[in-house]
Each structure stands twice: as structure tokens, then as C-alpha cells.
Scaffold this active site. Structure first.
Site, PDB file in Angstrom:
ATOM      1  N   ASP A 524       0.791  -1.162   0.036  1.00 39.73           N
ATOM      2  CA  ASP A 524       0.144  -0.013   0.125  1.00 39.73           C
ATOM      3  C   ASP A 524       0.847   1.472   0.006  1.00 39.73           C
ATOM      4  O   ASP A 524       0.602   2.362  -0.689  1.00 39.73           O
ATOM      5  CB  ASP A 524      -0.880   0.181   1.086  1.00 39.73           C
ATOM      6  N   ARG A 528       5.116   4.432   6.077  1.00 33.12           N
ATOM      7  CA  ARG A 528       4.617   4.439   7.508  1.00 33.12           C
ATOM      8  C   ARG A 528       4.484   2.677   7.894  1.00 33.12           C
ATOM      9  O   ARG A 528       4.828   1.808   7.091  1.00 33.12           O
ATOM     10  CB  ARG A 528       3.022   4.800   7.755  1.00 33.12           C
ATOM     11  N   GLU A 530       3.117   0.340   7.787  1.00 36.18           N
ATOM     12  CA  GLU A 530       2.120  -0.862   7.245  1.00 36.18           C
ATOM     13  C   GLU A 530       2.894  -1.467   6.287  1.00 36.18           C
ATOM     14  O   GLU A 530       3.410  -2.520   6.434  1.00 36.18           O
ATOM     15  CB  GLU A 530       0.882  -0.158   6.448  1.00 36.18           C
ATOM     16  N   ASP A 537      -5.990  -2.448  -2.961  1.00 35.36           N
ATOM     17  CA  ASP A 537      -5.196  -1.599  -3.623  1.00 35.36           C
ATOM     18  C   ASP A 537      -4.781  -2.165  -5.215  1.00 35.36           C
ATOM     19  O   ASP A 537      -4.738  -1.694  -6.310  1.00 35.36           O
ATOM     20  CB  ASP A 537      -4.078  -1.086  -2.815  1.00 35.36           C
ATOM     21  N   TRP A 592     -11.324  -6.431  -1.251  1.00 38.67           N
ATOM     22  CA  TRP A 592     -10.010  -6.754  -1.186  1.00 38.67           C
ATOM     23  C   TRP A 592      -9.704  -8.268  -1.373  1.00 38.67           C
ATOM     24  O   TRP A 592      -8.897  -8.604  -2.322  1.00 38.67           O
ATOM     25  CB  TRP A 592      -9.624  -6.443   0.371  1.00 38.67           C
ATOM     26  N   GLU A 808      -2.423   8.858  -1.043  1.00 42.74           N
ATOM     27  CA  GLU A 808      -3.250   7.889  -0.698  1.00 42.74           C
ATOM     28  C   GLU A 808      -4.723   8.789  -0.673  1.00 42.74           C
ATOM     29  O   GLU A 808      -5.525   7.977  -1.090  1.00 42.74           O
ATOM     30  CB  GLU A 808      -2.957   7.429   0.846  1.00 42.74           C
ATOM     31  N   HIS A 829       1.166   6.146  -2.322  1.00 38.70           N
ATOM     32  CA  HIS A 829      -0.139   5.194  -2.615  1.00 38.70           C
ATOM     33  C   HIS A 829      -0.352   4.981  -4.201  1.00 38.70           C
ATOM     34  O   HIS A 829      -0.802   5.917  -4.446  1.00 38.70           O
ATOM     35  CB  HIS A 829      -1.368   5.395  -1.569  1.00 38.70           C
TER      36      HIS A 829
HETATM   37  C1  BGC Z   1      -4.026   0.701   3.562  1.00 36.72           C
HETATM   38  C2  BGC Z   1      -4.916   0.972   2.358  1.00 36.72           C
HETATM   39  C3  BGC Z   1      -5.693  -0.402   2.519  1.00 36.72           C
HETATM   40  C4  BGC Z   1      -6.675  -0.070   3.765  1.00 36.72           C
HETATM   41  C5  BGC Z   1      -7.685  -1.196   3.984  1.00 36.72           C
HETATM   42  C6  BGC Z   1      -4.880   1.077   4.611  1.00 36.72           C
HETATM   43  O1  BGC Z   1      -4.371   1.313   5.890  1.00 36.72           O
HETATM   44  O2  BGC Z   1      -2.933   1.722   3.502  1.00 36.72           O
HETATM   45  O3  BGC Z   1      -4.396   1.018   1.283  1.00 36.72           O
HETATM   46  O4  BGC Z   1      -6.446  -0.790   1.418  1.00 36.72           O
HETATM   47  O5  BGC Z   1      -5.922   0.123   4.987  1.00 36.72           O
HETATM   48  O6  BGC Z   1      -8.590  -0.229   4.079  1.00 36.72           O
END
Ligand code: BGC
Length: 955
Positions: A524, A528, A530, A537, A592, A808, A829
Site C-alpha cells: 500500500d 508508515r 504498514e 489496492d 480486497w 493515498e 499510494h
Molecule cells: C491501507 C490501504 C488499505 C486499507 C484497507 C490502509 O491502511 O493503507 O491502502 O487498502 O488500509 O482499508
């Protein structure tokens, strides 16, 4: 020809092509010269080919891959010809176990004989069984449409990896086992592992197979082996661990040789994902704490005998090395004073080093890495240095990216220089780091006082445009630092340029965000804490990513990650790999989970890949059957995971004159469009795999979903529940409306855009449907208004604020207001960059045809609009280069098209007078290569064979 080679794969030298005002590509021609198999390949310009010629030979999508583990690999090539309407009528493949045999036209592994076929992709090996470690040299000759034979192609090669885990005969080695209580909290220094050995005979070649738990860097006689970084890359290590194969012939010499390895946490032992979501989850050690190396080196002598060196108890280890700690999120600390000079070279005295620990408890399923590795893909020079606080210097790289920096430093022993990385600056010019959350991305270098040195981290990566440097004793200069963009490295496959500079910038930003989010999985964001393989995505961005780069091998690997994370009852994860107990959480989210169906289908559409469908189909069936069984009334409301909805839609935005509500599509309407889409794709997969009963079943279910969708969400006046841009876009895009309601839906969709004063209110999932449906349903000018807009929210708005990657959130930064909530505010993003698909297919006008997958046939249909006066570009498909160059001038439209040999295209020419269309100055009806002409309203439709065409029509 126009092909120029850009880069090879695994182990090949490659050349970087810079991009100035447009995005570069090239998928062209590496002429491999394997006469020296040590250097693997070299590059020359492409030959002028009168008849037909095969080039760009690939095996499993890769150029000359080493160490593959598919026993029936697939081959492809690109055909070159200067003639129009050229086709391949037959081919012959010859494959030999040595270059000499192949040169003598002896195919001791495989001689396909002459095969009457126009197939040039996805050709399955059909020779002798391929054993571990075998070297395979191959070439192709083809016959053109008149039966004229080409010369043999240049030679390509591949090698087989270690097909059985027992082939390794090596042991997992590393530091003594960590105490879990301490190990979860503290990152130990990176150990140095060392083995000295003698090569006594003259060698022919040497291959090294290696992997690790944690990341490794491998060194031979003082030099880094290969150009991979962050290897062995991310998989669910409990299910699969990738290994890499290197040709190390040139590293070795007779006499003493030394192998060295450095280990670090990587994705195996380092921090992963948003730990803040799960307090009990170990901050370190998601898969394990003990970093381990596994290695086998085969030195093949001239007499054919093999000397083997493996990882085992005879190695030595040094635990207190200069990399004091390294982590993907946190950064790396390097203490020069801890260096062991020349430790990785012959002659070093390792008698004070410790004996190594052999870890008999380690078990892993070892698989070959069969996609392009992560490597440094670009060097980026800083454009400016500022000093927002005394002796705090900030380098502006001019480009948001993922990777790290190399810095030249000098200073007294013990001096600590700190590099902090961030994507943006605060208003006072200081580094903005709030949006990084716990991923602090700080590199530290501690000097030894022994003179100037270059420093760069090896086992971390950062998302950044700005680098704050502190600890310097004098003012820095621009040339002391260089950014290293680091990414999985498939070839770039397209070029794009048009008359609107903002749109050129947008396409560059899209490509940079793709680069920033390919670190063995499609992530994503790169900054950060994640950096997960978020499925939604990737699902929306998949087609754009495929136009930008050759994603076949990358996604093939990731689709396996998806299957690895599938639950027992068939649910697909929210992200893959899934290190958070997939059975329990983060699965089955509409939009997703569906990536598990959509992305394999994209590989079929674009690369004609039936094998992936065959492999993946049972998994996709389990996914859909689980939804069906939970939702007997065909609205996807039960058995869903988290609710992300049409993520980051207009309801999350505040802007002047912008409605506060009405952007978000009603949830069940949205979920049911996803259900329908996956079900439709499954029925198409079933058709391709000749599963007639399944086709019937999923078509029936689809029609029930459609029926229920209409019943539940469509009102008599044609309005959909919620009356949102997104709702109409999704319903049209996924073909869920009765035909008589479609134009009404498009009209209502447009009304909703007007309600937003000509602005977009869609989220991740509905934006690309909105753009495509506007163009398709007669609102092309509205689509252009949206894409050329610079008002909040729009792509142009971010560019006006200086974006160099896609954001994003539409409102990640608003002039006069500042940053969005830093809890979730990435500037890199790719999801909203999915609009790239619209730009390639509509603005430029190149689109695949799923009935003829792999660009056997495709559509050229530029749809000018807005301020656009011209656009040009290309897509280098699996069958070769497709080019378009259109221009509107003096009431005329000029369209140049290039169609690769062995393919054909349908060209749509928009014109006011279809009776006056010329090609290279002649009426189209009289031209070679044009087979069928259909006059339509304001349009001429042409069926053409391969070749270059130059059309001119009234406009
Ligand atoms: C991510 C997104 C992801 C989402 C789910 C986020 O924190 O960065 O891109 O799809 O969480 O909603």
C-alpha cells in the site's frame, strides 16, 4: 527497428534508461551472446529484418533465469519483421545441455522439430526431464506466413535450481538461539558468517544457491554477489522460503577463496505491518527470531567433477559486527569502529571468531525465486539543501521514492551522523514525520576517524523525498548524498506523452508510486508502519501496473502468496502475505479478497497465461463457493470481514462547495458488485479450462446476483440506492443493469458529478469504473474534465501541490489547511493511480482484447477530448511493441499505429468523414495490411495485420 533493450533479468547486466518528460520503456532487444556464459549477455542494436526473426527469448517470463524450479518451463519470443501483415506459420526450438552442442545444432535436451503453429508465447517444454542444476541453452527458428525460414535466433539460456530440498545437502547456520523474551524486544547486531576454502583445479563454471531466514548479503572474496538487495524477499516463511541462484564463476580463482554472509532481520524477524492493531503481536519475530543462512556452492571443474561447499558446522561467526541493528521500519545503525577489515577476503585470521551454530530444528519449504529481484533501480540526485534549524540540514531529493541514501562522510572517531527520512516538510521547513507512525526510518552512521567513506544501509528501506542530516561538522554539499530507489525490478513496458504537461507528470507519478510499492509484494505504501500487500489496492491498480511494467513474474509470485494466506474455508486475506493468523482475522473483505480472482485473470488477459488459471482455479472456486454458501439470497451481506467499503471516497473530504455526504456508495450495493464481478470472472475461467458444468453454475449464479441486485437496489425511475457517482459507475462497469437502464444510469452518474460541481466523489474501487464508464457511455468530455481538473479533489490538485507520486487521499495536503490526519496519510499510494488504465486505453488508445489474450489481437482507439491535441506512446506487450501517435491539427486527425508481427488489431479512427481516410497518402481501401473496413457513425473501424500505419482523416 525501434527496440532498444532496457534490462535483463536475474544476473544480467542492465542499463537504466532515464525518463525526462515521459515514461520510458523498452522491451526490446537484448541480443544475448552466450559465447561467454560467464558474462551472461550483452546488448546490441536490433537487426533490420526483412522476413521474420525471433528475438527477446524468455523462459517463464524471464531473460536467462538461473535456478528455476518449474520442470516444464514455458517459453516465449518476440517476432521482428519489416513487412506488413507478417505472421509466424511454424517454429522449431532446439535445446542443448551445452553451448557447443547447440552451436552444432544438436538438441540433446529437446528438438521440437518443425511445429506448424503461430504460437510464440506460453510454449511448454516438451523435451527430456529436466534435473536439478542442469544448464539449458536454447534457440528458435521460425517460418513466416509464406513458409520462408528465418535464421536461428541468438542463444538464450536458463538453469534448473535445486528441485528437491534434499539436493541442498547444506545446514541452516547462524548465531546461537535467541532467548525469546529478550529477542522480541532487541535487535541483535548483524552477524558475519565466514568460510574459507581452496579451489585447486581449473574450473569451468560455478553456481551458488542461497537463502536465509531474515535478509542476507553474500560476499565472495571481498565483493558482493549479485545485484539483489533485501533477498530472499518476503513470503510466508512458514510456507515457502525463496532461494536465489548466482553465477559466481568470475568471483572465484584457484587457491584460497572466502565466502562471507551478513544476516539481518528483514521481513522474517523484523517488524511487520501495523503492530498497533494487535497489542499481543510480537514486535519482533513475526515468523521467527533466529536469522539463519543456507547455502550451496557448486564449482564445476573443467574435467566435469564438482567441488561443493555448503553451509555447515565448519563455518565461523562474528556476532559483534558493524551493523548494530537493522529493521525495515526503523532503519539501520552502522558503527564503523566495529568493522572487521578484510573479513570476507582470503588471508583474514578468523581464529578468534566463534564456531557457528548449526540449527537442526529449522525446516523450510524451499522454492526458487522466479521473478525479478529487488535491486537499486535508480540513482536520484538531490536538488536542494535547506537548514531549517542550525546544523540540521535537509536534502530535497526532488522525488518521493522508496529506498535509501548513500552518503559520503568524514569525521572523528565516534562521531554519529543521523539521517531521518520523510515524505514532506512541515510549514516551518522541518521534516514531517508524523505520518510514519512507528516506522521511524532513521539511519545512523558512526565514524571511525580513519578518513572519508561512503555509507549506505543494506537491510532497511524508507519512503521519503526529504532526508534530514544531523551530526555534520561542516556544511554539506549536494554531491555528498545520492538517493537509491529500491524496488522489484521488472522491465518498464510503456511510454506515454501527451500535450497536457500535468497529465505527463501524473503518469510519471503513477510509475513512481508503482516503483515505491513493489518490494516483492505489491504494498500500500512504503513509509508508515504498514507496507503490507493490501489486496484491494493491488486489485484496482493491477491493469495500470501491467501497462507500466512487465508484471507477469511478479504477480505469479504474489498469487502464490495469496493462496498461502487463504483460509481453510476459502476466504482470501485482506493482504498477502498474511502474518496475523489468517484463519482468525483480516479476511474476506469485499473488494480486497476479490483480488484473489481479479489478479490471476489479469495475467490471463494480458499474457495469455492459462497455467496460472489452471493452478489457481480450485482456490478461486473455494473463495466463491464460501460466499455463495453464506449468502443464499445473492446479496453479499454475510461472512464478510472488515468494512473498508469504497475506501477514501468523497465523504472523507472537505472542500469548498463540496457536499459533505453522498460520495459513499451503500455498502451492500458495493459488496454485491464485487461478488458479481468475481463470479463472472470465475465463469470465464471455467470456460477457458473447459469445465462446462462450472460455467453453467457460475453463469446461473451471476444471473441470480444480477436479478437480486436490480430487485434490491434499482428503482423504477432508474436511480440506484444512494444515488452516488460510485453506485452508477460500479453497476455499469460490472454490467449489473438491464440494458434499458444503462443510459439512464450514465445520465444520473453525470448528474452526481454536476452535484459535486464537476468533481469526483469516488473512492479506491469506483474511480476507475467512473472514468471508463463516462468515456464509454458518451461522457468522454466529463472524464477529461475530471482528469484535467486541478481543483480539490483531483489528481491535478496533488500535482499543483508538488506531488511526485500519487497520494493515498485526495486531500493528503490542502493549501492553507495542511496535512490530513497523520494516522493515515501516505504520499506514495498507488490506488488512485489506477486512472493510468484509462489514460493508456482511452487517451492513448491501446487496449487488450480478452477474447484474444496476450495481445494476439487488440484494440487501438484513441478518444481525444478536453484540451488534448496529441498523445503518443507505446506498450511493449508479450508479443511485441504496440505504438500509437495521434495528433489533431487543422481539422484533421493523424494517427500512426504500430502492430507487432503475428498479431492483428482493430483500429477505430474517429472522423467526420469516413469516406476520406488515407493511409500513407492512399485511400485506406487500397492499402496492404488493412483487411476489413467498417463505416460507423463518425468512426471508421479497420481490421489490420502487423506493420506500421500512418492514417489521416478529417476531424
Ligand atoms: C491501507 C490501504 C488499505 C486499507 C484497507 C490502509 O491502511 O493503507 O491502502 O487498502 O488500509 O482499508
Amino acid at each position: 527497428m525501434f527496440f532498444t533493450m532496457i534490462r535483463g533479468i536475474n544476473m544480467l547486466n542492465y542499463k537504466k534508461i532515464d525518463t525526462m518528460f515521459f515514461i520510458l520503456i523498452l522491451f526490446g532487444v537484448i541480443m544475448i551472446s552466450i559465447s561467454n556464459s560467464k558474462s551472461q549477455s550483452n546488448e546490441t542494436n536490433f537487426k533490420k529484418v526483412e522476413g521474420i526473426h525471433a528475438d527477446y527469448l524468455r523462459c517463464e517470463y524471464l531473460r536467462n533465469p538461473l535456478g528455476i524450479d518449474v520442470t516444464k518451463p514455458r517459453f516465449s519470443w518476440i517476432l521482428e519483421s519489416n513487412k506488413r501483415d507478417q505472421k509466424q506459420s511454424a517454429y522449431q526450438i532446439l535445446m542443448a545441455s551445452s553451448k557447443e552442442k547447440l552451436d552444432g545444432n544438436k538438441g540433446d535436451l529437446w528438438d521440437s522439430g518443425k511445429i506448424e503453429s503461430d504460437k510464440s508465447i506460453q510454449i511448454v517444454y516438451n523435451g527430456k526431464p529436466l534435473q536439478s542444476k542442469v544448464r539449458c541453452f536454447w534457440k528458435v527458428q521460425v517460418w513466416d506466413k509464406n513458409g520462408e525460414k528465418s535464421d536461428w535466433s541468438d542463444t538464450a539460456m536458463f538453469t534448473m535450481g535445486l528441485l528437491e530440498n534434499s539436493d541442498w545437502e547444506a545446514e541452516w547456520i547462524g548465531a546461537p538461539k535467541e532467548n525469546p523474551e529478550i529477542g522480541k524486544k532487541r535487535i541483535p547486531p548483524s552477524p558475519l558468517l565466514r568460510k574459507s576454502f581452496a579451489v585447486s583445479e581449473e574450473m569451468d563454471y560455478a553456481y551458488l544457491y542461497v537463502t536465509s531466514l531474515g535478509d542476507y548479503e553474500l560476499r565472495l572474496n571481498g565483493k558482493k554477489v549479485g545485484n539483489h538487495v533485501l533477498a530472499p524477499e518476503w513470503t510466508d516463511y512458514l510456507k515457502r522460503v525463496q532461494y536465489q541462484t548466482y553465477d559466481v564463476t568470475e568471483f572465484l580463482s584457484q587457491g584460497e577463496n572466502v565466502i562471507g554472509a551478513v544476516l539481518a532481520d528483514g521481513w522474517y524477524a523484523g517488524r511487520l505491518g501495523p503492530v498497533r492493531w494487535d497489542k499481543n503481536y510480537p514486535r519482533r519475530g513475526p515468523y521467527g527470531l533466529d536469522r539463519r543462512l543456507l547455502m550451496r556452492l557448486d564449482v564445476v571443474r573443467k574435467d566435469g567433477n564438482v567441488q561443493t561447499i555448503v553451509s555447515d558446522g565448519s563455518w565461523k561467526i562474528f556476532l559483534d559486527g558493524p551493523i548494530r541493528s537493522a529493521d525495515n521500519f526503523l532503519g539501520e545503525t552502522y558503527d564503523t569502529r566495529k568493522e572487521q577489515p578484510n573479513w570476507d577476503k582470503p588471508g583474514f585470521d578468523d581464529s578468534k571468531w566463534e564456531s557457528i551454530t548449526v540449527d537442526k530444528s529449522m525446516k523450510a519449504n524451499l522454492v526458487a525465486q522466479m521473478n525479478e529481484p529487488i535491486r537499486i533501480v535508480k540513482n536520484v540526485k538531490p536538488i536542494e539543501i535547506t537548514e531549517p534549524k542550525p546544523v540540521t540540514y535537509i536534502f530535497n531529493m526532488g522525488q518521493n521514492m522508496a529506498g535509501w541514501c548513500r552518503i559520503r562522510l568524514d569525521g572523528p572517531a565516534g562521531k554519529e551522523i543521523t539521517l531521518r527520512h520523510g515524505e514532506m516538510l512541515n510549514l516551518d521547513g522541518t521534516l514531517h514525520t508524523e505520518n510514519l507512525k512507528s516506522a521511524v526510518q532513521i539511519d545512523k552512521f558512526i565514524l571511525d576517524g580513519k578518513g572519508e567513506k561512503d555509507f549506505e544501509p543494506r537491510f532497511t528501506y524508507h519512503g521519503f523525498q526529504y532526508v534530514e542530516v544531523t551530526g555534520l561538522t561542516s556544511k554539506p554539499s549536494l554531491d555528498m548524498l545520492v538517493g537509491k530507489a529500491v524496488a522489484s525490478d521488472p522491465p518498464i513496458t510503456s511510454k506515454f506523452e501527451c500535450s497536457n504537461e500535468m497529465l505527463n507528470k501524473l503518469m510519471q507519478n503513477i510509475v513512481w508510486s508503482q516503483r515505491g510499492n513493489m518490494h516483492s509484494v505489491p504494498t500500500d505504501c512504503p513509509q508508515r508502519d504498514e507496507r503490507m500487500g493490501w489486496m484491494g489496492d493491488a486489485m484496482v491498480f493491477a491493469q495500470t501496473s501491467i501497462y507500466n511494467m512487465d508484471m507477469a513474474a511478479f504477480y505469479t509470485k504474489w498469487i502464490t502468496d495469496i493462496r498461502d494466506a487463504q483460509t481453510k474455508d476459502g476466504r482470501y486475506p485482506d493482504f498477502a502475505p498474511h502474518p496475523y493468523e489468517p484463519e482468525k482475522r483480516f479476511s474476506d473483505v469485499p473488494g480486497w479478497a476479490d483480488a484473489g480472482v481479479v489478479v490471476p485473470w489479469r495475467l490471463y488477459q494480458n499474457y495469455g497465461d492459462k497455467r496460472i488459471l489452471k493452478e489457481h482455479y480450485p482456490s478461486a472456486v473455494r473463495f466463491i463457493e464460501n460466499i455463495i454458501s453464506n449468502n443464499p439470497d445473492f446479496i453479499w451481506k454475510n461472512g464478510r470481514g472488515n468494512k473498508y467499503s469504497d475506501w477514501l471516497n468523497g465523504n472523507t473530504i472537505k472542500a469548498e462547495g463540496y457536499p459533505e455526504k453522498g460520495g459513499e456508495v451503500p455498502y451492500l450495493l458495493y459488496t454485491t458488485t464485487m461478488f458479481a464481478n468475481s463470479c463472472r470472472i470465475l465463469s470465464k475461467m471455467a470456460a477457458i479450462l473447459d469445465r462446462e458444468n462450472d460455467v453453467k453454475r457460475y453463469e446461473e449464479i451471476l444471473s441470480k446476483i444480477k436479478h437480486r441486485f436490480v430487485e434490491e437496489f434499482l428503482k423504477e425511475d432508474g436511480k440506484l440506492e444512494g444515488d452516488t457517482q460510485a453506485g452508477y459507475a460500479l453497476a455499469l462497469y460490472y454490467d449489473l443493469l438491464p440494458p434499458e437502464y444503462e443510459s439512464k444510469a450514465a445520465e444520473l452518474m453525470n448528474k452526481q458529478i454536476e452535484r459535486y460541481d464537476g468533481r469526483i466523489s469516488t473512492g479506491f474501487h469506483s474511480t476507475i469504473p467512473l472514468m471508463k464508464e463516462l468515456t464509454k457511455m458518451g461522457y468522454n468530455e466529463v472524464a477529461y474534465k475530471l482528469i484535467e481538473s486541478e481543483r480539490l479533489p483531483s489528481w491535478g490538485y496533488s500535482i499543483k501541490q508538488g506531488a511526485t507520486t500519487t497520494w493515498e487521499r485526495w486531500d493528503a495536503f490542502v493549501a492553507g489547511r495542511g496535512f490530513q490526519n497523520p494516522g493515515m496519510n501516505s504520499f506514495n499510494h498507488y490506488a488512485f493511480g489506477a486512472v493510468g488504465e484509462w489514460m493508456y486505453e482511452n487517451l492513448l488508445g491501446i487496449k487488450f482484447d480478452e477474447r484474444n489474450p496476450g495481445f494476439k489481437h487488440f484494440v487501438i482507439h484513441p478518444k481525444p477530448g478536453g484540451s488534448l491535441k496529441w498523445a503518443k506512446g507505446e506498450y511493449n506487450s508479450i508479443r511485441g511493441k504496440i505504438g500509437v501517435d495521434w495528433q489533431i491539427k487543422d481539422n484533421k486527425i493523424y494517427v500512426k499505429v504500430e502492430v507487432p508481427p503475428n498479431t492483428n488489431a482493430t483500429i477505430h479512427l474517429q472522423t467526420n468523414d469516413s469516406s476520406q481516410v488515407l493511409e500513407s497518402g492512399k485511400p485506406v481501401g487500397q492499402v496492404k495490411g488493412v483487411h476489413k473496413i467498417t463505416k460507423l457513425d463518425k468512426k471508421l473501424e479497420l481490421q489490420v495485420g502487423s506493420g506500421k500505419y500512418d492514417f489521416e482523416a478529417l476531424y
